[in-house]
Design an enzyme around this catalytic site. Structure first.
Site, PDB file in Angstrom:
ATOM      1  CB  SER A 254      40.698  35.740  44.410  1.00  0.00           C
ATOM      2  OG  SER A 254      41.067  36.990  44.946  1.00  0.00           O
ATOM      3  CE  LYS A 255      36.362  36.933  38.085  1.00  0.00           C
ATOM      4  NZ  LYS A 255      35.025  36.759  38.601  1.00  0.00           N
ATOM      5  NE  ARG A 256      41.691  39.624  47.600  1.00  0.00           N
ATOM      6  CZ  ARG A 256      42.891  39.548  48.136  1.00  0.00           C
ATOM      7  NH1 ARG A 256      43.737  40.551  47.994  1.00  0.00           N
ATOM      8  NH2 ARG A 256      43.264  38.493  48.810  1.00  0.00           N
TER       9      ARG A 256
END
Ligand code: GLU
Length: 505
Positions: A254-256
């Site tokens: 994911s984006k993190r």
């Protein structure tokens, strides 16, 4: 089936940027189509009106083009089996849902959201998997049609029968679901919006899709889709479900985890060819099981669904960087300049458009630093010392040179400066000669000689070889760029004027 009749599709929903997982799905479909000289269809699944946005569709097309994928039929230029945007196919879905009602495979459902929620809660309390009870199946067709004609809101549901919902997944092998665990799925919501599983089956069938290659988050949808193929009496396509992509911590990517969308890789300065190579290896391996650098032509030639890896793939930015470095070095210079200019312009180091002599000079600049970067957004920092001469930093850094013998270094630099200032324009060989003379006069050589000179000239402790920098400074200054690049003499003059900051001791 003749392989040239292969038709595959990429069917994104325009609800956000194209994520790595979807980019890889698009790529595998494209490679499979190109390998077999088949057809690659782009279909926009925008039935979720609340989440779909036109700007995401526009961005999606642009990102796919940047990624280097082209499609044979799609929403922008159409094709024989369009339209290719689900929002423009509503009448088709309606017609097909009525056809299923007619044939006794679907029925109107009048249950309210509250009723359904109540049923759900009861099932959960009793420890059962929530599943629609099938209450509205009992309503005679004529009664239901009368109620609908009178304006009562109704959804349309598929009547799940005792079907064998199994398929031979091209990645996962034999897969099956019992029809008992599937409640009658909604095909069309009461507002008239078709459900994903319904629209996808109608479209895949009408678009003659032969292979559905998509993420394994859709495995649980597949039995519902197979049920629809049974209800219609249609031949289902073959299915290949690609494994999930995980981050280094083995959580779903994911984006993190950093850059994860095509847009962010592009902004980072990852080359599309590097990303294509990397993402293909993320879930597929060539027949020899070991080659890692494969250009797109080789990927197309070698790609096959037989070598798709079943287990989850872990995204590895370091490996992508490694491939990107490879492709950066491979790029012909004029193309590298073209790719680099937006990054330099964005950082305010050069202004666009870049004309020929500047482009030629940029080739020297890029040649000097290309080995030092992983991706192009690192370029401005790597070349800053060419475009900006920070004399204060040069003078201050001089103080940090380890074990510097200040008086001797001062003397040495004075000589270098005066040698250089005697020249109008300096070439590297002449620059070397001056250093040689200073070496003879002062007895300083190697690092003791070169390091202070580098710092005085660039304001930095490290960077490209002076052999490359000297001509870059000289030619850059002659171009009279805005902002200007300073020549070797200008730098040295400024340095000696400011040197009291350092030499005051
Ligand atoms: N619109 C679906 C998605 O973006 C497509 C799924 C499919 O390929 O069937 O996940």
């Amino acid at each position: 089936m003749k392989m040239e009749n292969i038709r595959v599709r990429f069917a994104p929903s325009p609800t956000g940027y194209v994520h790595v997982g979807n980019a890889r799905t698009a790529l595998f479909n494209w490679l499979f189509a190109r390998h077999h000289k088949g057809t690659f269809v782009l279909r926009i699944e925008d039935t979720d009106v609340e989440r779909s946005e036109k700007r995401f569709e526009t961005q999606l097309l642009e990102d796919l083009k940047w990624f280097g994928l082209d499609w044979d039929e799609g929403p922008d230029f159409g094709g024989p089996l369009g339209p290719y945007r689900q929002s423009e196919r509503q009448a088709l879905y309606r017609q097909r849902s009525l056809e299923l009602i007619e044939r006794g495979h679907a029925y109107y459902c009048f249950c309210s959201a509250e009723q359904l929620e109540e049923e759900r809660q009861e099932a959960l309390k009793a420890g059962r998997q929530p599943q629609y009870s099938g209450r509205c199946r009992q309503i005679p067709k004529e009664d239901a049609e009368r109620r609908v004609a009178a304006g009562e809101p109704a959804a349309i549901r598929l009547k799940i029968m005792d079907w064998n919902l199994a398929w031979n997944d091209l990645v996962h092998g034999e897969t099956s679901f019992s029809s008992d665990v599937i409640g009658d799925p909604i095909l069309v919501r009461s507002g008239g919006v078709p459900a994903y599983n319904f629209a996808v089956v109608v479209d895949d069938h009408l678009m003659n899709i032969t292979h559905v290659i998509r993420g394994d988050d859709h495995i649980s949808n597949t039995p519902r889709q197979l049920a629809l193929y049974k209800a219609f009496g249609w031949q289902p396509p073959q299915f290949a479900h690609l494994s999930t992509i995980l981050g280094g911590d083995r959580a779903r990517l994911s984006k993190r985890h950093g850059a994860t969308s095509l847009e962010s890789f592009r902004a980072m300065g990852i080359l599309p060819e590097a990303l294509r190579n990397y993402l293909t290896l993320l879930g597929w391996s060539p027949a020899d099981g070991k080659t890692e650098i494969l250009d797109t032509e080789e990927l197309v030639q070698q790609f096959s669904l037989d070598h798709i890896i079943k287990s989850a793939a872990v995204f590895d930015q370091e490996k992508l960087n490694w491939l990107n470095r490879h492709y950066l070095k491979q790029l012909p210079m004029p193309e590298l300049v073209e790719a680099a200019v937006p990054f330099l312009a964005h950082a305010g180091l050069i202004s666009e458009p870049v004309v020929l002599p500047v482009a030629e000079w940029l080739e020297l600049v890029l040649d000097a630093v290309i080995n030092k970067i992983d991706y192009l957004s690192q370029l401005p920092d790597a070349v800053r010392l060419i475009f900006e001469y920070d004399v204060r930093k040069a003078a201050e850094s001089m103080g940090t040179i380890e074990s510097a013998d200040n008086a001797a270094t001062r003397e040495l630099l004075k000589r270098v400066v005066s040698g250089i200032l005697e020249e109008r324009q300096i070439t590297y060989p002449r620059f070397r000669e001056i250093l040689k003379e200073v070496q003879k006069e002062t007895g300083k050589k190697g690092k003791e000689l070169f390091h202070p000179v580098r710092v005085a000239l660039t304001g930095a402790e490290s960077g490209p070889e002076l052999e490359k920098l000297v001509p870059i400074f000289e030619k850059g200054a002659a171009l009279k760029l805005k902002p200007p690049v300073k020549s070797v003499a200008e730098r040295m003059r400024e340095f000696s004027n400011t040197a009291h900051l350092f030499f005051c001791g």
